[in-house]
Design an enzyme around this catalytic site. Structure first.
Site, PDB file in Angstrom:
ATOM      1  N   ARG A  83       0.229  12.051  -9.401  1.00 18.23           N
ATOM      2  CA  ARG A  83       0.641  10.786  -9.080  1.00 18.23           C
ATOM      3  C   ARG A  83       2.089  10.730  -9.360  1.00 18.23           C
ATOM      4  O   ARG A  83       3.194  10.013  -8.953  1.00 18.23           O
ATOM      5  CB  ARG A  83       0.069   9.879  -9.669  1.00 18.23           C
ATOM      6  CG  ARG A  83      -1.318   9.479  -9.320  1.00 18.23           C
ATOM      7  CD  ARG A  83      -1.798   7.924  -9.829  1.00 18.23           C
ATOM      8  NE  ARG A  83      -3.351   8.004  -9.577  1.00 18.23           N
ATOM      9  CZ  ARG A  83      -4.023   7.582  -8.330  1.00 18.23           C
ATOM     10  NH1 ARG A  83      -3.267   7.125  -7.373  1.00 18.23           N
ATOM     11  NH2 ARG A  83      -5.035   7.304  -8.480  1.00 18.23           N
ATOM     12  N   GLU A 100       0.798  -1.371   0.046  1.00 19.31           N
ATOM     13  CA  GLU A 100      -0.017  -0.156  -0.162  1.00 19.31           C
ATOM     14  C   GLU A 100       0.958   1.238  -0.195  1.00 19.31           C
ATOM     15  O   GLU A 100       2.021   1.241   0.643  1.00 19.31           O
ATOM     16  CB  GLU A 100      -0.793   0.232   1.161  1.00 19.31           C
ATOM     17  CG  GLU A 100      -2.359  -0.437   1.113  1.00 19.31           C
ATOM     18  CD  GLU A 100      -3.201   0.163   0.433  1.00 19.31           C
ATOM     19  OE1 GLU A 100      -2.688   0.980  -0.582  1.00 19.31           O
ATOM     20  OE2 GLU A 100      -4.571   0.050   0.454  1.00 19.31           O
ATOM     21  N   ASP A 101       0.357   2.325  -0.432  1.00 20.62           N
ATOM     22  CA  ASP A 101       1.068   3.734  -0.394  1.00 20.62           C
ATOM     23  C   ASP A 101       0.897   4.379   0.851  1.00 20.62           C
ATOM     24  O   ASP A 101       1.619   4.768   1.596  1.00 20.62           O
ATOM     25  CB  ASP A 101       0.640   4.425  -1.707  1.00 20.62           C
ATOM     26  CG  ASP A 101      -0.817   4.559  -1.844  1.00 20.62           C
ATOM     27  OD1 ASP A 101      -1.656   3.902  -1.426  1.00 20.62           O
ATOM     28  OD2 ASP A 101      -1.348   5.659  -2.384  1.00 20.62           O
ATOM     29  N   PHE A 107      -2.689  15.974   4.046  1.00 19.86           N
ATOM     30  CA  PHE A 107      -3.103  15.080   2.504  1.00 19.86           C
ATOM     31  C   PHE A 107      -1.822  15.088   1.685  1.00 19.86           C
ATOM     32  O   PHE A 107      -1.240  16.298   1.472  1.00 19.86           O
ATOM     33  CB  PHE A 107      -4.250  15.777   1.905  1.00 19.86           C
ATOM     34  CG  PHE A 107      -4.808  15.096   0.873  1.00 19.86           C
ATOM     35  CD1 PHE A 107      -5.941  14.114   1.181  1.00 19.86           C
ATOM     36  CD2 PHE A 107      -4.300  15.081  -0.485  1.00 19.86           C
ATOM     37  CE1 PHE A 107      -6.335  13.270   0.348  1.00 19.86           C
ATOM     38  CE2 PHE A 107      -5.125  14.292  -1.438  1.00 19.86           C
ATOM     39  CZ  PHE A 107      -5.741  13.245  -1.167  1.00 19.86           C
ATOM     40  N   ASP A 114      -4.445   4.876   6.162  1.00 23.12           N
ATOM     41  CA  ASP A 114      -4.952   6.186   6.656  1.00 23.12           C
ATOM     42  C   ASP A 114      -5.984   5.761   7.751  1.00 23.12           C
ATOM     43  O   ASP A 114      -5.617   5.390   9.028  1.00 23.12           O
ATOM     44  CB  ASP A 114      -5.706   7.002   5.530  1.00 23.12           C
ATOM     45  CG  ASP A 114      -5.941   8.391   5.973  1.00 23.12           C
ATOM     46  OD1 ASP A 114      -6.350   8.504   7.066  1.00 23.12           O
ATOM     47  OD2 ASP A 114      -6.059   9.217   4.917  1.00 23.12           O
TER      48      ASP A 114
END
Ligand code: PRP
Length: 185
Positions: A171, A105-106, A158, A109
């Site tokens: 991205r 996963e990046d 964010f 959260d």
């Protein structure tokens, strides 16, 4: 030199983690994963789309037999807030049973996506299932879930770049940057 068209009034965005910091940490994560793999082959499962650049760098630092596959899950759409529900847009095609799986996963959260995906994968009986996330934002957690390998623990910004987006933008930024959306009047 090509002049970039400004993407937002704040472009270029403030860098939270530079490409060098990311590179160094990815090598460390790969070393930890390699040690734990103990010579066994790995199935590296990327969660589209945000993980792709991390997965590409991580996998190339793993001196271990690997195969790849991908799932696609979405919880944000065009918002900066999780919708609270996960939409599985693409399942993995790979055989999971009895494999050593690394889910990549990046960002972790709220944990809603990872919680859903881990439950989904456990139903298919991997021999082991470990999670590698580049970023972790524990202050936002809504599900009691943790990753086995964490690149950076970050505050509640964010972030975009290195695979991560806002409404499909940014991205391709090589650094991880802080994005502050323009106020909607
Ligand atoms: C992001 C990220 C994780 C998830 C984490 O995906 O890639 O999969 O959100 O958030 P959570 O812990 O609050 O569930 P996103 O839905 O933005 O899709 P993308 O990877 O295609 O950008």
């Amino acid at each position: 030199m090509t002049e970039l068209k400004p993407l937002t009034p704040t472009f270029p965005l403030p860098v939270l983690l530079s490409r060098d910091q990311i590179h160094n940490r990815v090598q460390e994560l790969a070393a930890a994963i390699t040690k734990d793999a103990a010579g066994e082959p790995l199935l590296v499962l990327g969660v589209l789309k945000g993980s792709i650049i991390f997965l590409a760098d991580l996998a190339r630092a793993l001196p271990v037999e690997c195969s790849f596959d991908f799932l696609a899950a979405a919880s944000y759409g065009r918002s900066i807030h999780s919708s609270g529900s996960v939409h599985l847009k693409k399942d993995t095609d790979a055989e999971i049973a009895d494999k050593h799986v690394i889910l990549v996963e990046d960002i972790l959260d709220t944990g809603i996506t990872l919680n859903y995906l881990c439950k989904h994968l456990h139903l298919r009986h991997p021999r082991t299932l470990r999670v590698a996330t580049l970023l972790d934002k524990p202050s936002r957690r809504r599900e009691p879930i943790a990753a086995d390998y964490v690149g950076f623990t970050i505050p509640d910004h964010f972030v975009v770049g290195y695979g991560m987006d806002y409404a499909e933008r940014f991205r391709n930024l090589p650094d991880i940057c802080i994005y502050t959306p323009e106020p909607t009047s």
